[in-house]
Enzyme design. Structure first.
Site, short mmCIF file in Angstrom:
data_model
loop_
_atom_site.label_atom_id
_atom_site.label_comp_id
_atom_site.label_asym_id
_atom_site.label_seq_id
_atom_site.Cartn_x
_atom_site.Cartn_y
_atom_site.Cartn_z
N HIS A 123 0.87 -1.18 0.00
CA HIS A 123 0.00 0.00 0.00
C HIS A 123 0.90 1.23 0.00
CE1 HIS A 123 -2.84 2.96 1.72
NE2 HIS A 123 -3.82 2.13 1.38
N ASP A 200 3.06 -4.59 8.13
CA ASP A 200 1.80 -3.86 7.98
C ASP A 200 0.67 -4.88 8.06
OD1 ASP A 200 -0.51 -2.64 7.07
OD2 ASP A 200 0.38 -1.82 5.25
N GLN A 203 -4.49 -5.29 6.70
CA GLN A 203 -5.41 -6.21 6.02
C GLN A 203 -5.46 -7.59 6.67
OE1 GLN A 203 -7.55 -5.53 3.51
NE2 GLN A 203 -6.91 -3.40 3.60
N LYS A 226 -10.58 -1.35 10.61
CA LYS A 226 -10.66 -2.56 9.79
C LYS A 226 -10.99 -3.81 10.61
CE LYS A 226 -7.43 -0.73 6.34
NZ LYS A 226 -8.37 -0.38 5.26
N CYS A 364 -4.73 2.41 -3.72
CA CYS A 364 -3.51 2.95 -3.12
C CYS A 364 -2.35 1.97 -3.27
CB CYS A 364 -3.71 3.31 -1.65
SG CYS A 364 -4.88 4.65 -1.38
#
Length: 406
Positions: A123, A200, A203, A226, A364
């Site tokens: 991202h 990261d 997700q 999220k 993104c």
């Protein structure tokens, strides 16, 4: 492993019962943000109605109650991630904030010629802060390439890895393709050359429960919104040793021990990185959201979402001209696709008129789209409160869009 009672789960989410454009809402934009269960919505109201006060600073009762609730949430998240210490849990405004905090800290540690490594499927928020870092320090940005399936090429990672690499930033799961990256292997190899690793997890955390001690990652970041929590709050996990090495990211109240005009000394962890009044309600309620997900059970969530992924993939491939991007062996419940000769934005616009929310565009992740030489994709991202019946509705809507646009 208990099985999901999908109708009971759906009843927890008030927004799922509404109509959009005269049709029952089908929400397949979970990769962008998850919907909120009633328990989370109620917890936000409860904070503002009953214990609204600033934290860590007041001796009065409301301040003590708010502080206690905030720190209980920190402990909840520590347990959820299996962090060794609760002061390794830093509240942030989200994943982007957490990445920038670490990247800013590494500016004090890098020299010209050092290397910062990212992957080709990141991202933008896990690319741009590292570009800033390289510009400030003279370090070089190195990219782990990907293959046509949307998987990282680990042989190339091995070739690129050397003792000049000081930090590697890679996502756990790709937001654009759904690829689940082999982060345990990347972390192990990185540590062999002395490199730190930031994962990261924006997700990943909606779909699985990461164990930061088992992974042995140095940093792990994710966003509250999220994982069915509020917007404007997130978490940076950092190993105590690394957090002590990094300088503060922001100056202000709370992050100080003593201030004079001659010198300021900094507070201990975690407050060193938590300057100013935080999103107190968000921090407290993030713990509520994590408790809710753990109550359902991540094993059940993951198993059910994999069913949705398999079913959705099979149904979409029935449509002539559909091409799916991200066909790796390990994927989260996300399908990124195009139909030959049709712009993804046009498909997204038509299915929206039929009450279906999907994401269209480059997500993104422009380097991913450039790799495939496409302007973007339609992204349908499924959560544990979605159903196969909704997928059927979506597929029929896509067929209708194709018929209208061909």
């Amino acid at each position: 492993m208990k099985k999901l009672d999908i109708q009971a789960v759906r009843a927890d989410f008030p927004i799922l019962s509404q109509t959009v454009n005269g049709k029952p809402l089908v929400y397949f934009d979970n990769g962008a943000t998850a919907q909120k269960p009633k328990v989370v919505i109620d917890a936000i109201t409860k904070y503002y109605e009953e214990i609204n006060a600033n934290i860590h600073r007041g001796v009065h009762t409301l301040s003590q109650l708010a502080t206690d609730a905030y720190e209980v949430s920190r402990n909840t998240i520590q347990k959820h991630l299996n962090a060794k210490h609760n002061h390794e849990i830093i509240f942030t405004s989200g994943t982007t904030h957490g990445i920038n905090l670490v990247a800013n800290g590494f500016a004090a540690l890098l020299q010209p010629g050092d290397e910062v490594m990212v992957s080709a499927i990141e991202h933008h928020s896990n690319i741009v802060p590292w570009q800033f870092l390289c510009e400030r320090t003279g370090a070089n940005l190195v990219v782990i390439p990907m293959n046509e399936k949307g998987e990282l090429i680990l042989s190339e990672f091995d070739r690129l890895l050397n003792d000049k690499v000081k930090i590697i930033a890679v996502n756990h799961i790709s937001n654009a393709l759904g690829t689940v990256n082999p982060i345990a292997e990347i972390i192990e190899k990185a540590h062999q050359v002395g490199a730190a690793v930031l994962i990261d997890g924006a997700q990943a955390t909606p779909h699985l429960r990461p164990d930061v001690q088992e992974l042995d990652c140095d940093f792990y970041v994710f966003s509250g919104h999220k994982v069915c929590g509020p917007t404007g709050v997130g978490i940076l996990y950092g190993k105590e040793s690394w957090l002590n090495r990094l300088p503060p990211y922001q100056g202000g109240g709370e992050m100080i021990k003593e201030v004079t005009f001659e010198k300021t000394t900094y507070a201990d962890l975690p407050h060193k990185f938590e300057a100013g009044t935080p999103n107190i309600a968000g921090g407290i309620v993030l713990g509520t959201a994590i408790d809710y997900l753990n109550g359902i059970g991540f094993e059940a969530i993951e198993a059910y979402e994999q069913e949705l992924l398999a079913y959705g993939t099979e149904r979409l491939l029935e449509i002539e001209g559909v091409k799916i991007y991200g066909t790796g062996a390990h994927k989260a419940s996300l399908i990124s696709f195009n139909i030959e000769g049709i712009h993804p934005y046009d498909i997204g616009t038509i299915v929206d008129k039929l009450g279906i929310a999907v994401r269209t565009g480059h997500h993104c992740a422009q380097p991913v789209m450039n790799f495939f030489d496409i302007p973007g994709t339609v992204r349908a991202s499924f959560a544990f409160y979605n159903t196969k019946e909704e997928i059927d509705i979506f597929v029929e809507a896509v067929k209708k869009a194709k018929q209208m646009l061909s």
